[in-house]
Design a protein around this motif. Structure first.
Motif, PDB file in Angstrom:
ATOM      1  N   VAL A  30       0.832  -1.199   0.000  1.00 19.92           N
ATOM      2  CA  VAL A  30       0.000   0.000   0.000  1.00 19.92           C
ATOM      3  C   VAL A  30       0.868   1.251   0.000  1.00 19.92           C
ATOM      4  CG1 VAL A  30      -1.950   1.184   1.079  1.00 19.92           C
ATOM      5  CG2 VAL A  30      -1.646  -1.278   1.441  1.00 19.92           C
ATOM      6  N   THR A  31       0.477   2.223  -0.804  1.00 20.11           N
ATOM      7  CA  THR A  31       1.099   3.543  -0.837  1.00 20.11           C
ATOM      8  C   THR A  31       0.038   4.578  -0.519  1.00 20.11           C
ATOM      9  OG1 THR A  31       2.723   2.879  -2.500  1.00 20.11           O
ATOM     10  CG2 THR A  31       2.305   5.233  -2.287  1.00 20.11           C
ATOM     11  N   ALA A  32       0.415   5.601   0.251  1.00 20.23           N
ATOM     12  CA  ALA A  32      -0.497   6.696   0.590  1.00 20.23           C
ATOM     13  C   ALA A  32      -0.044   7.961  -0.115  1.00 20.23           C
ATOM     14  CB  ALA A  32      -0.523   6.918   2.099  1.00 20.23           C
ATOM     15  N   SER A  33      -1.007   8.769  -0.549  1.00 17.05           N
ATOM     16  CA  SER A  33      -0.681  10.043  -1.179  1.00 17.05           C
ATOM     17  C   SER A  33      -1.634  11.112  -0.677  1.00 17.05           C
ATOM     18  CB  SER A  33      -0.770   9.925  -2.704  1.00 17.05           C
ATOM     19  OG  SER A  33      -0.330  11.120  -3.322  1.00 17.05           O
ATOM     20  N   ASP A  34      -1.078  12.302  -0.381  1.00 15.88           N
ATOM     21  CA  ASP A  34      -1.897  13.387   0.148  1.00 15.88           C
ATOM     22  C   ASP A  34      -1.125  14.694   0.051  1.00 15.88           C
ATOM     23  OD1 ASP A  34      -4.547  13.462   2.158  1.00 15.88           O
ATOM     24  OD2 ASP A  34      -3.186  15.149   2.431  1.00 15.88           O
ATOM     25  N   ILE A  35      -1.857  15.778  -0.070  1.00 21.47           N
ATOM     26  CA  ILE A  35      -1.238  17.103  -0.116  1.00 21.47           C
ATOM     27  C   ILE A  35      -0.505  17.431   1.182  1.00 21.47           C
ATOM     28  CG2 ILE A  35      -3.317  18.276   0.737  1.00 21.47           C
ATOM     29  CD1 ILE A  35      -2.676  20.590  -1.116  1.00 21.47           C
ATOM     30  N   ALA A  36      -0.914  16.785   2.286  1.00 20.84           N
ATOM     31  CA  ALA A  36      -0.337  17.093   3.598  1.00 20.84           C
ATOM     32  C   ALA A  36       1.080  16.584   3.769  1.00 20.84           C
ATOM     33  CB  ALA A  36      -1.215  16.498   4.702  1.00 20.84           C
ATOM     34  N   TYR A  37       1.496  15.638   2.956  1.00 18.92           N
ATOM     35  CA  TYR A  37       2.740  14.931   3.240  1.00 18.92           C
ATOM     36  C   TYR A  37       4.014  15.711   2.936  1.00 18.92           C
ATOM     37  CZ  TYR A  37      -0.347  10.857   3.707  1.00 18.92           C
ATOM     38  OH  TYR A  37      -1.344   9.992   4.077  1.00 18.92           O
ATOM     39  N   ASP A  38       3.898  16.935   2.480  1.00 20.34           N
ATOM     40  CA  ASP A  38       5.112  17.734   2.344  1.00 20.34           C
ATOM     41  C   ASP A  38       5.401  18.524   3.618  1.00 20.34           C
ATOM     42  OD1 ASP A  38       3.126  19.606   2.184  1.00 20.34           O
ATOM     43  OD2 ASP A  38       3.858  20.572   0.354  1.00 20.34           O
ATOM     44  N   HIS A  39       4.614  18.273   4.677  1.00 17.22           N
ATOM     45  CA  HIS A  39       4.863  18.889   5.984  1.00 17.22           C
ATOM     46  C   HIS A  39       5.584  17.903   6.892  1.00 17.22           C
ATOM     47  CE1 HIS A  39       2.486  22.518   5.272  1.00 17.22           C
ATOM     48  NE2 HIS A  39       1.632  21.737   4.636  1.00 17.22           N
ATOM     49  N   LYS A  40       6.246  18.415   7.908  1.00 14.44           N
ATOM     50  CA  LYS A  40       6.963  17.569   8.858  1.00 14.44           C
ATOM     51  C   LYS A  40       5.980  16.721   9.659  1.00 14.44           C
ATOM     52  CE  LYS A  40      10.771  20.863   9.373  1.00 14.44           C
ATOM     53  NZ  LYS A  40      11.497  21.770  10.320  1.00 14.44           N
ATOM     54  N   VAL A  41       6.401  15.500   9.967  1.00 14.24           N
ATOM     55  CA  VAL A  41       5.517  14.565  10.664  1.00 14.24           C
ATOM     56  C   VAL A  41       5.104  15.099  12.027  1.00 14.24           C
ATOM     57  CG1 VAL A  41       5.262  12.225  11.553  1.00 14.24           C
ATOM     58  CG2 VAL A  41       6.555  12.620   9.447  1.00 14.24           C
ATOM     59  N   ASP A  42       6.038  15.705  12.758  1.00 16.69           N
ATOM     60  CA  ASP A  42       5.700  16.241  14.084  1.00 16.69           C
ATOM     61  C   ASP A  42       4.629  17.315  13.973  1.00 16.69           C
ATOM     62  OD1 ASP A  42       7.524  14.558  15.224  1.00 16.69           O
ATOM     63  OD2 ASP A  42       9.048  16.088  15.589  1.00 16.69           O
ATOM     64  N   ASP A  43       4.734  18.150  12.953  1.00 16.77           N
ATOM     65  CA  ASP A  43       3.728  19.205  12.748  1.00 16.77           C
ATOM     66  C   ASP A  43       2.374  18.596  12.397  1.00 16.77           C
ATOM     67  OD1 ASP A  43       5.625  21.139  13.255  1.00 16.77           O
ATOM     68  OD2 ASP A  43       6.077  21.494  11.136  1.00 16.77           O
ATOM     69  N   LEU A  44       2.384  17.566  11.570  1.00 22.10           N
ATOM     70  CA  LEU A  44       1.136  16.914  11.195  1.00 22.10           C
ATOM     71  C   LEU A  44       0.487  16.226  12.397  1.00 22.10           C
ATOM     72  CD1 LEU A  44       2.061  15.338   7.743  1.00 22.10           C
ATOM     73  CD2 LEU A  44       0.505  17.242   8.155  1.00 22.10           C
ATOM     74  N   GLN A  45       1.305  15.620  13.243  1.00 21.76           N
ATOM     75  CA  GLN A  45       0.748  14.955  14.416  1.00 21.76           C
ATOM     76  C   GLN A  45       0.094  15.964  15.356  1.00 21.76           C
ATOM     77  OE1 GLN A  45       3.491  12.477  16.610  1.00 21.76           O
ATOM     78  NE2 GLN A  45       1.807  11.268  17.448  1.00 21.76           N
ATOM     79  N   ARG A  46       0.757  17.086  15.577  1.00 21.05           N
ATOM     80  CA  ARG A  46       0.163  18.128  16.430  1.00 21.05           C
ATOM     81  C   ARG A  46      -1.117  18.668  15.807  1.00 21.05           C
ATOM     82  NH1 ARG A  46       5.681  19.462  17.481  1.00 21.05           N
ATOM     83  NH2 ARG A  46       5.735  20.844  15.665  1.00 21.05           N
ATOM     84  N   LYS A  47      -1.088  18.924  14.491  1.00 21.19           N
ATOM     85  CA  LYS A  47      -2.272  19.431  13.805  1.00 21.19           C
ATOM     86  C   LYS A  47      -3.412  18.416  13.885  1.00 21.19           C
ATOM     87  CE  LYS A  47      -4.362  22.443  11.048  1.00 21.19           C
ATOM     88  NZ  LYS A  47      -5.620  21.765  10.707  1.00 21.19           N
ATOM     89  N   GLY A  48      -3.081  17.142  13.721  1.00 18.88           N
ATOM     90  CA  GLY A  48      -4.098  16.110  13.795  1.00 18.88           C
ATOM     91  C   GLY A  48      -4.773  16.052  15.152  1.00 18.88           C
ATOM     92  N   GLN A  49      -3.995  16.170  16.219  1.00 11.43           N
ATOM     93  CA  GLN A  49      -4.580  16.154  17.565  1.00 11.43           C
ATOM     94  C   GLN A  49      -5.539  17.327  17.754  1.00 11.43           C
ATOM     95  OE1 GLN A  49      -4.456  13.789  19.608  1.00 11.43           O
ATOM     96  NE2 GLN A  49      -2.548  12.658  19.373  1.00 11.43           N
ATOM     97  N   LEU A  50      -5.140  18.497  17.287  1.00 10.48           N
ATOM     98  CA  LEU A  50      -6.012  19.673  17.384  1.00 10.48           C
ATOM     99  C   LEU A  50      -7.275  19.496  16.553  1.00 10.48           C
ATOM    100  CD1 LEU A  50      -3.349  22.542  17.128  1.00 10.48           C
ATOM    101  CD2 LEU A  50      -4.667  21.899  19.166  1.00 10.48           C
ATOM    102  N   ASP A  51      -7.112  18.959  15.349  1.00  8.74           N
ATOM    103  CA  ASP A  51      -8.267  18.761  14.460  1.00  8.74           C
ATOM    104  C   ASP A  51      -9.258  17.759  15.049  1.00  8.74           C
ATOM    105  OD1 ASP A  51      -7.308  20.571  12.623  1.00  8.74           O
ATOM    106  OD2 ASP A  51      -6.411  19.056  11.319  1.00  8.74           O
TER     107      ASP A  51
END
Length: 237
Positions: free
Chosen positions: A65-86
């Motif tokens: 499996v491969t995943a693709s998304d516009i979000a993946y050009d951001h740092k993982v730590d930033d995405l994890q924090r954003k995800g928790q807030l969302d």
């Protein structure tokens, strides 16, 4: 403001526009009416994948499996924090409107929150270990070769945002998903954010069939948004 400060500010603004919430592997199995034994040996693309854990747990189960998304050009730590807030924000909103949803799968808002957070954790952990599985892309264009995958899964994007994505965007995106698929594309759900079936779906189906594709609406054993219990299966003949 320095160049680095401007770049950081722009990055933050771009991240703020992304909602980084995902579904679990088990939810994908239900939403897409998947039979895991039939996926063995197939190459699968999840697009847009967001914070879904289908890639992480699918690969643990020996799927490709491969995943693709516009979000993946951001740092993982930033995405994890954003995800928790969302997730926190989404659950607060759902608590006020929970009577508008079907709770047979989750039970209550707390269980839904736990599943969303588990998907985020599984996804971000896998992104750190296997970044090559997570490819940044902005639809309607994908950085993959023709028929690079057997099956493409696309959840909670097309049709849902028909108030801001026009018909041509929907059709162009589906053609791009089909371009990178050798066998089929599955899209879920078929409703917009008002729980209404996409008003141009019949037109879209007729046009795809006229191109020689086999298109079917399939009921699935999953419903959270009311009337959101069907997928569109587009197969190459």
């Amino acid at each position: 403001m320095s160049r680095d400060e401007k770049s950081q500010s722009k990055t933050k603004q771009e991240l703020d526009r992304i909602v980084f919430i995902g579904r679990t592997f088990e939810e994908y199995v239900q939403m897409f009416n998947l039979h895991i034994s039939e996926l063995v040996g197939k190459k699968i693309l999840d697009c847009p994948a967001g914070a879904c854990s289908f890639t992480a747990l699918g690969c643990k189960a020996s799927l490709n499996v491969t995943a693709s998304d516009i979000a993946y050009d951001h740092k993982v730590d930033d995405l994890q924090r954003k995800g928790q807030l969302d997730i926190t924000h989404a659950m607060e909103t759902l608590e006020r409107a929970k009577d508008n949803y079907v709770w047979s799968y989750y039970g209550d808002v707390q269980e839904l929150s736990e599943q969303r957070r588990q998907a985020l954790q599984d996804c971000t952990q896998d992104m750190r270990k296997h970044p090559e599985r997570y490819v940044s892309a902005m639809l309607p264009e994908l950085p993959f070769g023709d028929e690079q995958f057997n099956i493409v899964l696309s959840a909670h994007f097309l049709f849902m945002y028909s108030d801001r994505l026009d018909y041509e965007f929907h059709k162009n995106t589906i053609h791009e998903l089909l371009r990178v698929a050798s066998e089929e594309v599955r899209i879920f759900p078929l409703t917009d954010l008002t729980d209404t079936r996409y008003e141009l779906l019949d037109r879209l189906i007729l046009e795809l069939e006229a191109e020689g594709l086999r298109v079917t609406e399939v009921k699935v054993p999953y419903e959270f948004m009311r009337n959101g219990n069907s997928l569109l299966r587009i197969r190459k003949i």
